[in-house]
Motif scaffolding. Sequence first.
Motif, mmCIF file in Angstrom:
data_model
loop_
_atom_site.group_PDB
_atom_site.id
_atom_site.type_symbol
_atom_site.label_atom_id
_atom_site.label_comp_id
_atom_site.label_asym_id
_atom_site.label_seq_id
_atom_site.Cartn_x
_atom_site.Cartn_y
_atom_site.Cartn_z
ATOM 1 N N TYR A 190 0.840 -1.208 0.000
ATOM 2 C CA TYR A 190 0.000 0.000 0.000
ATOM 3 C C TYR A 190 0.874 1.257 0.000
ATOM 4 C CZ TYR A 190 -3.974 -3.013 0.846
ATOM 5 O OH TYR A 190 -4.938 -3.978 0.708
ATOM 6 N N GLY B 116 0.413 5.277 5.085
ATOM 7 C CA GLY B 116 -0.756 4.548 5.594
ATOM 8 C C GLY B 116 -0.369 3.625 6.741
ATOM 9 N N PRO B 117 -1.337 2.889 7.269
ATOM 10 C CA PRO B 117 -1.072 2.051 8.448
ATOM 11 C C PRO B 117 -0.151 0.855 8.211
ATOM 12 C CG PRO B 117 -3.363 1.835 7.732
ATOM 13 C CD PRO B 117 -2.767 2.934 6.924
ATOM 14 N N THR B 118 -0.256 0.195 7.051
ATOM 15 C CA THR B 118 0.631 -0.946 6.789
ATOM 16 C C THR B 118 2.061 -0.434 6.673
ATOM 17 O OG1 THR B 118 -1.215 -1.835 5.497
ATOM 18 C CG2 THR B 118 0.856 -3.045 5.405
ATOM 19 N N ASP B 119 2.190 0.699 6.002
ATOM 20 C CA ASP B 119 3.486 1.350 5.834
ATOM 21 C C ASP B 119 4.074 1.720 7.202
ATOM 22 O OD1 ASP B 119 5.378 2.864 3.980
ATOM 23 O OD2 ASP B 119 4.656 4.505 5.232
ATOM 24 N N HIS C 123 -1.158 -7.720 5.401
ATOM 25 C CA HIS C 123 -2.131 -7.867 6.488
ATOM 26 C C HIS C 123 -3.188 -8.909 6.152
ATOM 27 C CE1 HIS C 123 -4.686 -5.546 3.982
ATOM 28 N NE2 HIS C 123 -4.461 -4.338 4.476
ATOM 29 N N ALA D 127 -9.213 1.362 0.469
ATOM 30 C CA ALA D 127 -7.993 1.098 -0.299
ATOM 31 C C ALA D 127 -8.217 -0.016 -1.317
ATOM 32 C CB ALA D 127 -6.839 0.785 0.649
ATOM 33 N N ALA E 277 -8.714 -4.701 0.527
ATOM 34 C CA ALA E 277 -8.060 -3.947 1.603
ATOM 35 C C ALA E 277 -8.833 -4.149 2.907
ATOM 36 C CB ALA E 277 -8.026 -2.469 1.251
ATOM 37 N N ALA E 278 -8.160 -3.918 4.004
ATOM 38 C CA ALA E 278 -8.806 -4.018 5.314
ATOM 39 C C ALA E 278 -9.926 -2.995 5.419
ATOM 40 C CB ALA E 278 -7.760 -3.780 6.398
ATOM 41 N N SER E 279 -9.679 -1.818 4.865
ATOM 42 C CA SER E 279 -10.685 -0.750 4.899
ATOM 43 C C SER E 279 -11.915 -1.121 4.076
ATOM 44 C CB SER E 279 -10.075 0.540 4.354
ATOM 45 O OG SER E 279 -9.385 0.274 3.158
ATOM 46 N N GLY F 171 -4.260 2.909 -1.043
ATOM 47 C CA GLY F 171 -3.819 2.835 0.343
ATOM 48 C C GLY F 171 -4.607 3.881 1.100
ATOM 49 N N THR F 172 -4.709 3.700 2.426
ATOM 50 C CA THR F 172 -5.507 4.678 3.163
ATOM 51 C C THR F 172 -4.688 5.908 3.571
ATOM 52 O OG1 THR F 172 -5.281 3.183 5.028
ATOM 53 C CG2 THR F 172 -7.423 3.232 3.923
ATOM 54 N N GLY F 173 -3.381 5.894 3.277
ATOM 55 C CA GLY F 173 -2.577 7.121 3.475
ATOM 56 C C GLY F 173 -3.156 8.243 2.624
ATOM 57 N N ASP G 180 -10.279 2.815 9.188
ATOM 58 C CA ASP G 180 -8.841 2.596 9.025
ATOM 59 C C ASP G 180 -8.217 2.128 10.336
ATOM 60 O OD1 ASP G 180 -6.613 2.440 7.447
ATOM 61 O OD2 ASP G 180 -6.106 4.562 7.564
ATOM 62 N N GLN G 181 -7.056 1.483 10.190
ATOM 63 C CA GLN G 181 -6.364 0.947 11.359
ATOM 64 C C GLN G 181 -5.978 2.069 12.329
ATOM 65 O OE1 GLN G 181 -5.942 -0.233 8.173
ATOM 66 N NE2 GLN G 181 -4.506 -1.928 8.155
HETATM 67 N N1 ASP Z 1 -5.397 0.562 5.649
HETATM 68 C C1 ASP Z 1 -5.242 0.040 4.322
HETATM 69 C C2 ASP Z 1 -6.216 -1.049 4.090
HETATM 70 O O1 ASP Z 1 -7.332 -0.683 4.012
HETATM 71 C C3 ASP Z 1 -3.908 -0.320 3.888
HETATM 72 C C4 ASP Z 1 -2.906 0.760 3.990
HETATM 73 O O2 ASP Z 1 -2.956 1.787 3.325
HETATM 74 O O3 ASP Z 1 -1.996 0.516 4.738
HETATM 75 O O4 ASP Z 1 -5.920 -2.202 3.930
#
Ligand code: ASP
Length: 322
Positions: free
Chosen positions: A33, A37-40, A89, A154, A158-160, A182-184, A200-201
């Motif tokens: 992603y 963002g959170p994975t990053d 993830h 994302a 994606a998790a989102s 990505g959610t960034g 989001d995470q």
């Molecule tokens: N949070 C994102 C997701 O929805 C992934 C990201 O940008 O890290 O999976």
Amino acid sequence: MLKRLALTVATFAAMGVAAQDYPTRTVNMIVPYAAGGPTDTVARVLAQAMTKPLGQTVVVENKASAGGLVGAETVKNAKPDGYTILIHHIGMATTPTLYRQALRFDPLKDFEYVGLVNEVPMTIIGKPGFQPKDLKELTAYMKANKDKMTYANAGVGAASHLCGLLFMQAVGVDVLTVPYKGTGPAMNDLLGGQVDIMCDQTTSTTGQIKGGKVRVYGVTSPKRVAALPDVPTLDEQGLKGADVGIWHGVYAPKGTPKPVIDKLVAALQGAMKDAGLQTRFSELGAVSYPADKQTPAALEAHLKAEIAKWRPIIQKAGVYAD
Ligand code: ASP
């Protein structure tokens, strides 16, 4: 024939020596992603902490795409020498069901497993000053304005995306989704008011929530998050069925030699003991897996269990990418 055999033996011998010497240069950790963002964020904290036990720098490289598919595919196709690894993830477990067409990688066949890292809950957040102030108001607003409002994610897988599906299903309303890589970047647009809500995470949202930059409607975990003690769970507010926790694992391309995997496992376990990493993870609402889960066998078992867990949920929801 003999010549080819000699060559093969020589190649394996060379690989064995290379594996023993590993690592002699920088290791690339692929994030599927966008940066920021959170994975990053999890990747950057981990990569820095792995550098010391590994004796070489671990650099993060973003291969951003909607649904995180390109990053996983890139690592599948990388040389299996330990210099390209993947952090991913829950998407590794949900994409095989979410995409009815075959993916260009198989999470259960194309990778060696290194270990589990941490679990991170998610939060439902809204743009600054968004009219609904709490979950009750948000669900009413969604019902009244479903054609006008937007949900950022994302991409499918994606998790989102998964969280949004469960959330909208629990509320009983579908709103227009806007996919990002990505959610960034999605967070930037939410902060700018271009999109209304997202899930989001906590790794990305904790700072924004604490700083009062976004509205928050609840956490997706069964219990409140230590880093956000004032934020109620969706469940305690009476919204059932949107419980989703995100977990991260580290992978290497299939065929990476065992001595190399052993060194990566040792580096992961060494990094997870790092006090700086632990402080940072807890500030971000992430819960580290214990040492016995930071192993290839635990990641493989968890991935299989999560594929089995999410398949019927996704199928029941009837949500697919195609
Ligand atoms: N949070 C994102 C997701 O929805 C992934 C990201 O940008 O890290 O999976």
